[in-house]
Structure formats: C-alpha cells, structure tokens
Design a protein around this motif. Structure first.
Motif, PDB file in Angstrom:
ATOM      1  N   THR A  87      40.840  52.496  44.898  1.00 37.93           N
ATOM      2  CA  THR A  87      40.700  53.221  46.160  1.00 37.93           C
ATOM      3  C   THR A  87      42.077  53.269  46.814  1.00 37.93           C
ATOM      4  OG1 THR A  87      40.267  51.273  47.542  1.00 37.93           O
ATOM      5  CG2 THR A  87      38.370  52.248  46.394  1.00 37.93           C
ATOM      6  N   ASP A  88      42.151  53.833  48.003  1.00 39.10           N
ATOM      7  CA  ASP A  88      43.438  53.852  48.699  1.00 39.10           C
ATOM      8  C   ASP A  88      43.910  52.448  49.044  1.00 39.10           C
ATOM      9  OD1 ASP A  88      43.473  56.588  48.584  1.00 39.10           O
ATOM     10  OD2 ASP A  88      42.636  56.875  50.597  1.00 39.10           O
ATOM     11  N   ALA A  89      42.967  51.511  49.171  1.00 41.91           N
ATOM     12  CA  ALA A  89      43.326  50.171  49.641  1.00 41.91           C
ATOM     13  C   ALA A  89      43.458  49.143  48.527  1.00 41.91           C
ATOM     14  CB  ALA A  89      42.295  49.682  50.659  1.00 41.91           C
ATOM     15  N   ILE A  90      42.590  49.229  47.500  1.00 42.91           N
ATOM     16  CA  ILE A  90      42.574  48.179  46.476  1.00 42.91           C
ATOM     17  C   ILE A  90      42.389  48.755  45.074  1.00 42.91           C
ATOM     18  CG2 ILE A  90      41.689  46.390  48.018  1.00 42.91           C
ATOM     19  CD1 ILE A  90      38.907  46.869  46.802  1.00 42.91           C
ATOM     20  N   THR A  91      42.792  47.947  44.094  1.00 44.96           N
ATOM     21  CA  THR A  91      42.519  48.234  42.681  1.00 44.96           C
ATOM     22  C   THR A  91      41.709  47.065  42.140  1.00 44.96           C
ATOM     23  OG1 THR A  91      44.577  49.470  42.397  1.00 44.96           O
ATOM     24  CG2 THR A  91      43.516  48.625  40.401  1.00 44.96           C
ATOM     25  N   ALA A 148      45.848  33.153  42.075  1.00 43.21           N
ATOM     26  CA  ALA A 148      46.609  34.299  42.587  1.00 43.21           C
ATOM     27  C   ALA A 148      47.951  34.337  41.880  1.00 43.21           C
ATOM     28  CB  ALA A 148      46.810  34.183  44.092  1.00 43.21           C
ATOM     29  N   ASN A 149      48.371  35.532  41.478  1.00 43.34           N
ATOM     30  CA  ASN A 149      49.645  35.691  40.812  1.00 43.34           C
ATOM     31  C   ASN A 149      50.280  37.006  41.262  1.00 43.34           C
ATOM     32  OD1 ASN A 149      51.825  35.358  39.041  1.00 43.34           O
ATOM     33  ND2 ASN A 149      50.756  36.378  37.365  1.00 43.34           N
ATOM     34  N   GLU A 150      51.402  36.903  41.955  1.00 42.76           N
ATOM     35  CA  GLU A 150      52.139  38.067  42.447  1.00 42.76           C
ATOM     36  C   GLU A 150      51.230  39.005  43.237  1.00 42.76           C
ATOM     37  OE1 GLU A 150      54.213  39.921  39.267  1.00 42.76           O
ATOM     38  OE2 GLU A 150      55.529  38.208  38.907  1.00 42.76           O
ATOM     39  N   GLY A 151      50.403  38.417  44.098  1.00 39.67           N
ATOM     40  CA  GLY A 151      49.568  39.210  44.989  1.00 39.67           C
ATOM     41  C   GLY A 151      48.256  39.667  44.391  1.00 39.67           C
ATOM     42  N   ILE A 152      48.004  39.360  43.122  1.00 36.87           N
ATOM     43  CA  ILE A 152      46.749  39.746  42.478  1.00 36.87           C
ATOM     44  C   ILE A 152      45.829  38.531  42.427  1.00 36.87           C
ATOM     45  CG2 ILE A 152      45.663  40.621  40.376  1.00 36.87           C
ATOM     46  CD1 ILE A 152      48.316  41.994  39.718  1.00 36.87           C
ATOM     47  N   TRP A 153      44.645  38.662  43.020  1.00 36.69           N
ATOM     48  CA  TRP A 153      43.671  37.581  43.006  1.00 36.69           C
ATOM     49  C   TRP A 153      42.756  37.732  41.804  1.00 36.69           C
ATOM     50  CZ3 TRP A 153      43.572  33.226  45.768  1.00 36.69           C
ATOM     51  CH2 TRP A 153      44.370  33.160  46.918  1.00 36.69           C
ATOM     52  N   SER A 154      42.483  36.611  41.131  1.00 41.09           N
ATOM     53  CA  SER A 154      41.656  36.630  39.927  1.00 41.09           C
ATOM     54  C   SER A 154      40.571  35.569  40.019  1.00 41.09           C
ATOM     55  CB  SER A 154      42.506  36.373  38.672  1.00 41.09           C
ATOM     56  OG  SER A 154      43.527  37.346  38.553  1.00 41.09           O
ATOM     57  N   ALA A 155      39.401  35.924  39.524  1.00 42.09           N
ATOM     58  CA  ALA A 155      38.295  34.972  39.411  1.00 42.09           C
ATOM     59  C   ALA A 155      37.743  35.078  37.991  1.00 42.09           C
ATOM     60  CB  ALA A 155      37.205  35.273  40.431  1.00 42.09           C
ATOM     61  N   ASP A 195      39.821  40.953  38.679  1.00 41.15           N
ATOM     62  CA  ASP A 195      41.138  41.009  39.319  1.00 41.15           C
ATOM     63  C   ASP A 195      41.097  41.997  40.482  1.00 41.15           C
ATOM     64  OD1 ASP A 195      42.129  39.271  37.430  1.00 41.15           O
ATOM     65  OD2 ASP A 195      43.008  40.843  36.184  1.00 41.15           O
ATOM     66  N   VAL A 196      41.698  41.607  41.590  1.00 41.99           N
ATOM     67  CA  VAL A 196      41.758  42.470  42.771  1.00 41.99           C
ATOM     68  C   VAL A 196      43.196  42.505  43.278  1.00 41.99           C
ATOM     69  CG1 VAL A 196      40.921  42.881  45.104  1.00 41.99           C
ATOM     70  CG2 VAL A 196      39.386  41.880  43.396  1.00 41.99           C
ATOM     71  N   GLU A 197      43.716  43.726  43.455  1.00 41.95           N
ATOM     72  CA  GLU A 197      45.081  43.904  43.960  1.00 41.95           C
ATOM     73  C   GLU A 197      45.064  44.872  45.126  1.00 41.95           C
ATOM     74  OE1 GLU A 197      49.547  45.202  42.389  1.00 41.95           O
ATOM     75  OE2 GLU A 197      47.787  45.545  41.133  1.00 41.95           O
ATOM     76  N   CYS A 198      45.727  44.501  46.208  1.00 37.81           N
ATOM     77  CA  CYS A 198      45.821  45.374  47.376  1.00 37.81           C
ATOM     78  C   CYS A 198      46.974  46.364  47.194  1.00 37.81           C
ATOM     79  CB  CYS A 198      46.029  44.561  48.644  1.00 37.81           C
ATOM     80  SG  CYS A 198      44.532  43.705  49.204  1.00 37.81           S
ATOM     81  N   ALA A 199      46.797  47.569  47.738  1.00 36.77           N
ATOM     82  CA  ALA A 199      47.849  48.578  47.641  1.00 36.77           C
ATOM     83  C   ALA A 199      49.120  48.113  48.338  1.00 36.77           C
ATOM     84  CB  ALA A 199      47.362  49.896  48.244  1.00 36.77           C
ATOM     85  N   SER A 200      48.943  47.367  49.434  1.00 34.31           N
ATOM     86  CA  SER A 200      50.083  46.805  50.152  1.00 34.31           C
ATOM     87  C   SER A 200      50.088  45.290  49.991  1.00 34.31           C
ATOM     88  CB  SER A 200      50.008  47.154  51.637  1.00 34.31           C
ATOM     89  OG  SER A 200      50.987  46.430  52.371  1.00 34.31           O
ATOM     90  N   PRO A 202      46.112  42.266  54.920  1.00 32.96           N
ATOM     91  CA  PRO A 202      45.359  41.060  55.282  1.00 32.96           C
ATOM     92  C   PRO A 202      44.231  40.762  54.298  1.00 32.96           C
ATOM     93  CG  PRO A 202      45.742  42.429  57.219  1.00 32.96           C
ATOM     94  CD  PRO A 202      46.166  43.239  56.037  1.00 32.96           C
ATOM     95  N   ALA A 203      43.657  41.801  53.677  1.00 32.48           N
ATOM     96  CA  ALA A 203      42.534  41.600  52.759  1.00 32.48           C
ATOM     97  C   ALA A 203      42.918  40.743  51.559  1.00 32.48           C
ATOM     98  CB  ALA A 203      41.998  42.947  52.287  1.00 32.48           C
ATOM     99  N   CYS A 204      44.190  40.754  51.183  1.00 36.52           N
ATOM    100  CA  CYS A 204      44.631  39.982  50.022  1.00 36.52           C
ATOM    101  C   CYS A 204      45.437  38.746  50.420  1.00 36.52           C
ATOM    102  CB  CYS A 204      45.463  40.860  49.085  1.00 36.52           C
ATOM    103  SG  CYS A 204      44.447  42.038  48.147  1.00 36.52           S
ATOM    104  N   ALA A 205      45.316  38.362  51.673  1.00 37.00           N
ATOM    105  CA  ALA A 205      46.022  37.168  52.134  1.00 37.00           C
ATOM    106  C   ALA A 205      45.325  35.890  51.668  1.00 37.00           C
ATOM    107  CB  ALA A 205      46.137  37.175  53.653  1.00 37.00           C
ATOM    108  N   SER A 206      44.065  36.019  51.244  1.00 41.47           N
ATOM    109  CA  SER A 206      43.312  34.857  50.770  1.00 41.47           C
ATOM    110  C   SER A 206      42.394  35.293  49.633  1.00 41.47           C
ATOM    111  CB  SER A 206      42.485  34.246  51.914  1.00 41.47           C
ATOM    112  OG  SER A 206      41.395  35.103  52.228  1.00 41.47           O
ATOM    113  N   ASP A 207      41.612  34.338  49.117  1.00 42.15           N
ATOM    114  CA  ASP A 207      40.700  34.655  48.022  1.00 42.15           C
ATOM    115  C   ASP A 207      39.376  35.243  48.501  1.00 42.15           C
ATOM    116  OD1 ASP A 207      39.375  32.511  49.123  1.00 42.15           O
ATOM    117  OD2 ASP A 207      39.799  31.127  47.495  1.00 42.15           O
TER     118      ASP A 207
END
Length: 202
Positions: A107-111, A144-151, A163-168, A172-177
């Motif tokens: 999406t515009d915000a996340i992958t 978390a690795n280089e801004g990409i959160w993984s479970a 895996d979840v990665e924020c566009a920016s 704030p959405a990727c500041a935590s798990d």
C-alpha cells in the motif's frame, strides 16, 4: 694464514647446518581442516501439514482476492494465510511452488510479505529451540532488521514468516513490533490443495 682454510670449513659447516635446520620438511604438514571431523550434512524434511477444516476458509477474504491470486491459493500445497485488510487484498502477488507459497502486497504506507513453507532443514549439531515470543498462540521469533519487522512461527505444521516494512523509516507504525503482531493476528485462512484421502469424493 694456515688456519684460514680450517676456519672457512668450520663456517661453511655452520651455514649448512643452519640451512638444513630451516629447510622445509620433505612432507607437507597435515591440513588442519582435514583433521577436523566432517560436519554432518543438513537434512531436508517435508513436514506433515495439519489442514484447517474446510469450513474455516474465510470466504470474504477469498472473494476479495483477484481471480489469479484466488486460483493460486487453491493450488497451494500449504494452508494459505493472508491479511484480512482489504487494501492488502486488492492487488497481491501470490507465488505457489511445490513446498512453499508466498504472499506479497503493498500500500502507500506499508509492504507486507508472508512466506509459508513445509520444507524444514535439520542440523544434527543444533538442537531445536523455541521462540521467546508468542504469535497466534504459538512460540515465535519477533525481530527487526533495518526497519523491517519480522515474525516467524509454526502453525498447521507449516513455518510462516511475516515481514512488514513501512514506506517511511520514520513512520510511527514501524517504531515497534505492534504492527507486525497486529497483522499476524489478523491473518485468515483462504484454502489450499489439501490431499484427499483414499475413497474421498472428487
């Protein structure tokens, strides 16, 4: 001067002895690597899949998938989980192979990407261990690795990795798990190619 030849002979003898002491041995030393015990080969195992009941298929999510993705889900050899958020079901990429299936959406915000595999690799020298976190009621690893959160966790006898990665990177959405855990909890089952038992109706 009569002592000179004798002195020369003595010096030559000392030089030859010194050269012989530093000369390489006639046989090469053993290879240290060859002396180490051979590491046992990694064993690849096809895990036994526990298929969810057919009635548990989320018909709403399945209908929201584009036809190619819905068809791919039905041919998967593993139970296919997908996000329930409609924006992630609008134009996903679903890849199906013999032992694994992957889902990808943006999406515009996340992958978001989710890998599902029934192929496990066992290392004889490494005992299995459990993740310290919990995802969907199962022990899990959350990193978390280089801004990409993984479970990563095991469900239905299958290994899932989300895996979840924020566009920016500053989002704030990727500041935590919190987001990756939230998306994992929202995953729904949309089907797969469950092997039929002998005698089942086609």
């Amino acid at each position: 001067m009569r002592g000179a030849p004798t002195a020369v002979v003595i010096l030559l003898s000392v030089a030859i002895a010194a050269c012989e002491s530093t000369a390489p041995p006639s046989e090469a030393p053993p290879d240290p690597a060859a002396a180490q015990p051979l590491v046992a080969a990694v064993t690849e195992v096809i895990t036994t899949v526990t298929w969810p009941p057919a009635a548990s298929v989320d018909r709403t999510a399945l209908a929201a998938l584009p036809k190619p993705a819905a068809h791919a889900a039905r041919t998967s050899r593993v139970p296919v989980l997908v996000p329930s958020r409609r924006e992630l079901l609008a134009a996903p990429v679903l890849v199906v192979r013999e032992h694994w299936t992957s889902f990808w959406a943006k999406t515009d915000a996340i992958t978001v990407s989710l890998t599902m595999t029934r192929l496990a690799r066992k290392y004889p020298s490494i005992p299995p261990f459990r993740g310290a976190r919990a995802v969907r009621g199962a022990p899990a690893f959350v990193t978390a690795n280089e801004g990409i959160w993984s479970a990563a966790w095991i469900e239905n006898g299958v290994s899932y990795a989300l895996d979840v990665e924020c566009a920016s990177p500053e989002a704030p959405a990727c500041a935590s798990d919190a987001l990756v855990l939230e998306l994992a909890a929202e995953l729904v089952y949309v089907g797969g190619d469950e092997p039929r038992a002998a005698g089942d109706m086609p």
